[in-house]
Enzyme design. Structure first.
Site, PDB file in Angstrom:
ATOM      1  N   ARG A  47       0.843  -1.204   0.000  1.00 41.36           N
ATOM      2  CA  ARG A  47       0.000   0.000   0.000  1.00 41.36           C
ATOM      3  C   ARG A  47       0.870   1.243   0.000  1.00 41.36           C
ATOM      4  O   ARG A  47       0.445   2.311  -0.448  1.00 41.36           O
ATOM      5  CB  ARG A  47      -0.953   0.031   1.191  1.00 41.36           C
ATOM      6  CG  ARG A  47      -1.843   1.289   1.214  1.00 41.36           C
ATOM      7  CD  ARG A  47      -3.015   1.157   2.172  1.00 41.36           C
ATOM      8  NE  ARG A  47      -2.600   0.924   3.524  1.00 41.36           N
ATOM      9  CZ  ARG A  47      -2.270   1.896   4.396  1.00 41.36           C
ATOM     10  NH1 ARG A  47      -2.280   3.162   4.007  1.00 41.36           N
ATOM     11  NH2 ARG A  47      -1.928   1.600   5.631  1.00 41.36           N
TER      12      ARG A  47
ATOM     13  N   TYR B  64     -16.860  15.025 -17.262  1.00 39.49           N
ATOM     14  CA  TYR B  64     -17.407  13.685 -17.048  1.00 39.49           C
ATOM     15  C   TYR B  64     -18.388  13.726 -15.873  1.00 39.49           C
ATOM     16  O   TYR B  64     -18.125  14.377 -14.850  1.00 39.49           O
ATOM     17  CB  TYR B  64     -16.260  12.717 -16.780  1.00 39.49           C
ATOM     18  CG  TYR B  64     -16.700  11.379 -16.213  1.00 39.49           C
ATOM     19  CD1 TYR B  64     -17.582  10.559 -16.907  1.00 39.49           C
ATOM     20  CD2 TYR B  64     -16.224  10.959 -14.976  1.00 39.49           C
ATOM     21  CE1 TYR B  64     -17.990   9.351 -16.384  1.00 39.49           C
ATOM     22  CE2 TYR B  64     -16.627   9.739 -14.444  1.00 39.49           C
ATOM     23  CZ  TYR B  64     -17.506   8.945 -15.149  1.00 39.49           C
ATOM     24  OH  TYR B  64     -17.909   7.739 -14.622  1.00 39.49           O
TER      25      TYR B  64
ATOM     26  N   ASP C 103      -7.425  16.665 -16.704  1.00 40.17           N
ATOM     27  CA  ASP C 103      -7.741  15.270 -17.014  1.00 40.17           C
ATOM     28  C   ASP C 103      -7.427  15.050 -18.490  1.00 40.17           C
ATOM     29  O   ASP C 103      -8.072  15.635 -19.367  1.00 40.17           O
ATOM     30  CB  ASP C 103      -9.224  15.001 -16.720  1.00 40.17           C
ATOM     31  CG  ASP C 103      -9.627  13.550 -16.963  1.00 40.17           C
ATOM     32  OD1 ASP C 103      -8.919  12.841 -17.703  1.00 40.17           O
ATOM     33  OD2 ASP C 103     -10.662  13.133 -16.409  1.00 40.17           O
TER      34      ASP C 103
ATOM     35  N   LYS D 110      -8.974   3.578 -20.060  1.00 39.34           N
ATOM     36  CA  LYS D 110      -9.452   3.924 -21.392  1.00 39.34           C
ATOM     37  C   LYS D 110      -8.382   3.667 -22.455  1.00 39.34           C
ATOM     38  O   LYS D 110      -7.964   2.538 -22.654  1.00 39.34           O
ATOM     39  CB  LYS D 110      -9.923   5.381 -21.379  1.00 39.34           C
ATOM     40  CG  LYS D 110     -10.866   5.731 -20.231  1.00 39.34           C
ATOM     41  CD  LYS D 110     -12.108   4.880 -20.189  1.00 39.34           C
ATOM     42  CE  LYS D 110     -13.183   5.404 -19.243  1.00 39.34           C
ATOM     43  NZ  LYS D 110     -12.827   5.421 -17.819  1.00 39.34           N
TER      44      LYS D 110
END
Length: 476
Positions: free
Chosen positions: A104, A157, A231, A255
């Site tokens: 982590r 978005y 973005d 994507k």
């Protein structure tokens, strides 16, 4: 990543040992420090994303394999008890002895992908996350803070819009002002002196395909003491926002970068000190929220990144060909590669040469009903593409944005953002041949047209004959 635990009072800040050299970003006020004048080395070395990727450090496998090994361990062992103490004291770590504590914090395979992402975007560092939304939310929570303010594009978005308009205001008192980011005066007017921490935009807006003026927005943000977060999900390789003035670049790696519609992942690309601050043991959004990427996912993605420039070139080539032909048929097409797009010249000037204008286009069918009928025929009759959200797949994906990926926005906000009820967003794939796919599109479009009067008359006459024949059969 090792933790630096000095023998200090409990009230003192405990931080993680930092593996990246810092440029001064975020050294003050939890991420609000200035950016040093010196450009990160990756930016100076290669300006073309494909060249920068090729110049990035290559990881070999444990036994000399040309591909790196997958470090799938959640935790890491040490040979001597004192080594653990030194790791937690910051004397050892990924950058000192190539030693790790827990995945982590930092994982070797995920860090290797981060180096590739930093090379791709021309930033000093990058951290890869479990999803695009985890990357976006972590950055905003780290940079904005409780009660802070964000100036954001009116068209985003739907998930990002909901995060800024609903979730962050409810959970941390963050407020957002949504504006037309193409209007410099409106952006400046929306800034709240001393309160605005971030200006947030998408390089190419989802779904309207407006192109942000990144150099202008960077100038406005920096004059206000804020950071520009961009973005770049729609345009990896095509545009390099950090080289144009953006402070932080985020991605939904699911994507185009993934390309296979089989992985959920995200990335944060920016100054080393931002990544270090986000991994702070006591105040770091990445450390405490834990949007950890799996090492096996990182390995898969690292094998796909070298092919990304080639894939983006073909996505762009197909999209431009389809957009040009669709426009020739009289359809209302939105594509930045078309000369009549209002931001065609802007994207051409900002973009990296040779990669085109992207793989996303929109066809406005006017009404939701017409949009749905077109998509029905494109998928179920002619097999042109698939009705599905997301983008960047080798097959063409299409959705009616108003009732899908932008459905989180209230109707009035969708209208202000220019999202028509009949707007069909297409992520143009490269599977099959261009002419094969175009013929499939034309056949589907033909099925949308009403029959000619003669064809209608013949159809009615045939129906009358069939009815008469059926009646005669019953009489006998």
């Amino acid at each position: 990543m090792a933790q630096a635990m000095a023998p200090v009072a409990a009230s003192d800040l405990v931080t993680l040992k930092r593996p990246f050299q810092s440029d001064g970003f975020g050294e003050e006020n939890g991420g609000g420090g200035g950016i040093a004048d010196e450009k990160p080395r990756a930016r100076r070395r290669e300006s073309d994303p494909a060249a920068a990727l090729a110049a990035a450090r290559h990881e070999f496998g444990e036994h000399g394999g040309v591909n790196m090994s997958i470090e799938a361990s959640a935790t890491f062992t040490v040979m001597e008890p004192d080594t653990m103490r030194r790791l937690f004291a910051g004397e050892l770590g990924p950058d000192r002895g190539d030693m790790y504590i827990y995945s982590r914090h930092f994982n070797p395979t995920v860090l290797a992908l981060g180096r590739q992402m930093a090379a791709l975007e021309g930033t000093e560092a990058a951290y890869c996350t479990a999803s695009g939304m985890s990357a976006i939310s972590s950055v905003l929570m780290q940079l904005v803070g409780a009660g802070g303010h964000v100036v954001a594009s009116r068209c985003l978005y739907g998930g990002t819009h909901a995060l800024l308009s609903r979730f962050l205001p409810r959970t941390s008192g963050v407020t957002a002002t949504f504006v037309d980011v193409d209007d410099e005066a409106a952006v400046r007017a929306a800034v709240r002196p001393g309160q605005t921490r971030v200006v947030y935009v998408e390089t190419v807006s989802n779904p309207t395909l407006a192109v942000a003026d990144i150099p202008m927005l960077a100038r406005v943000a920096h004059e206000a003491g804020a950071k520009l977060v961009v973005d770049n999900t729609f345009t990896p390789v095509i545009v390099s926002p950090a080289r144009l003035g953006a402070d932080v670049v985020v991605h939904s790696v699911s994507k185009f970068i993934s390309g296979g519609a089989d992985i959920i992942a995200g990335a944060i690309c920016g100054p080393a000190s931002l990544v270090n601050s986000m991994m702070d043991l006591m105040e770091g959004a990445l450390m405490l929220l834990g949007p950890t990427m799996n090492a096996k996912v990182a390995f898969e993605l690292s094998e796909r990144l070298p092919h990304l420039p080639l894939r983006m070139q073909e996505h762009s080539r197909r999209a431009l060909a389809f957009a040009t032909r669709m426009q020739g048929l009289g359809l209302r097409v939105v594509y930045p590669g078309l000369p009549d797009h209002p931001h065609h010249a802007r994207l051409g000037a900002m973009g990296n040469q040779g990669y085109g204008f992207g793989g996303m286009l929109c066809v406005d069918m006017g009404t939701e009903d017409r949009a749905n009928r077109l998509m029905h025929h494109l998928q179920n009759t002619t097999q042109f593409g698939l009705m599905a959200v997301s983008l960047g797949y080798y097959e063409t994906l299409m959705s009616c944005s108003g009732n899908s990926t932008s459905s989180e926005m209230p109707p009035e906000d969708r209208a202000r953002a220019g999202i028509s009820p009949g707007l069909v967003r297409m992520s143009v794939g490269y599977n099959g041949t261009l002419e094969q796919r175009w013929a499939q599109f034309e056949r589907a479009l033909a099925l949308m047209q009403p029959p000619t009067p003669q064809a209608h008359h013949l159809k009615v006459a045939a129906a009358d004959r069939d009815a008469a024949a059926a009646d005669n059969h019953r009489k006998h």
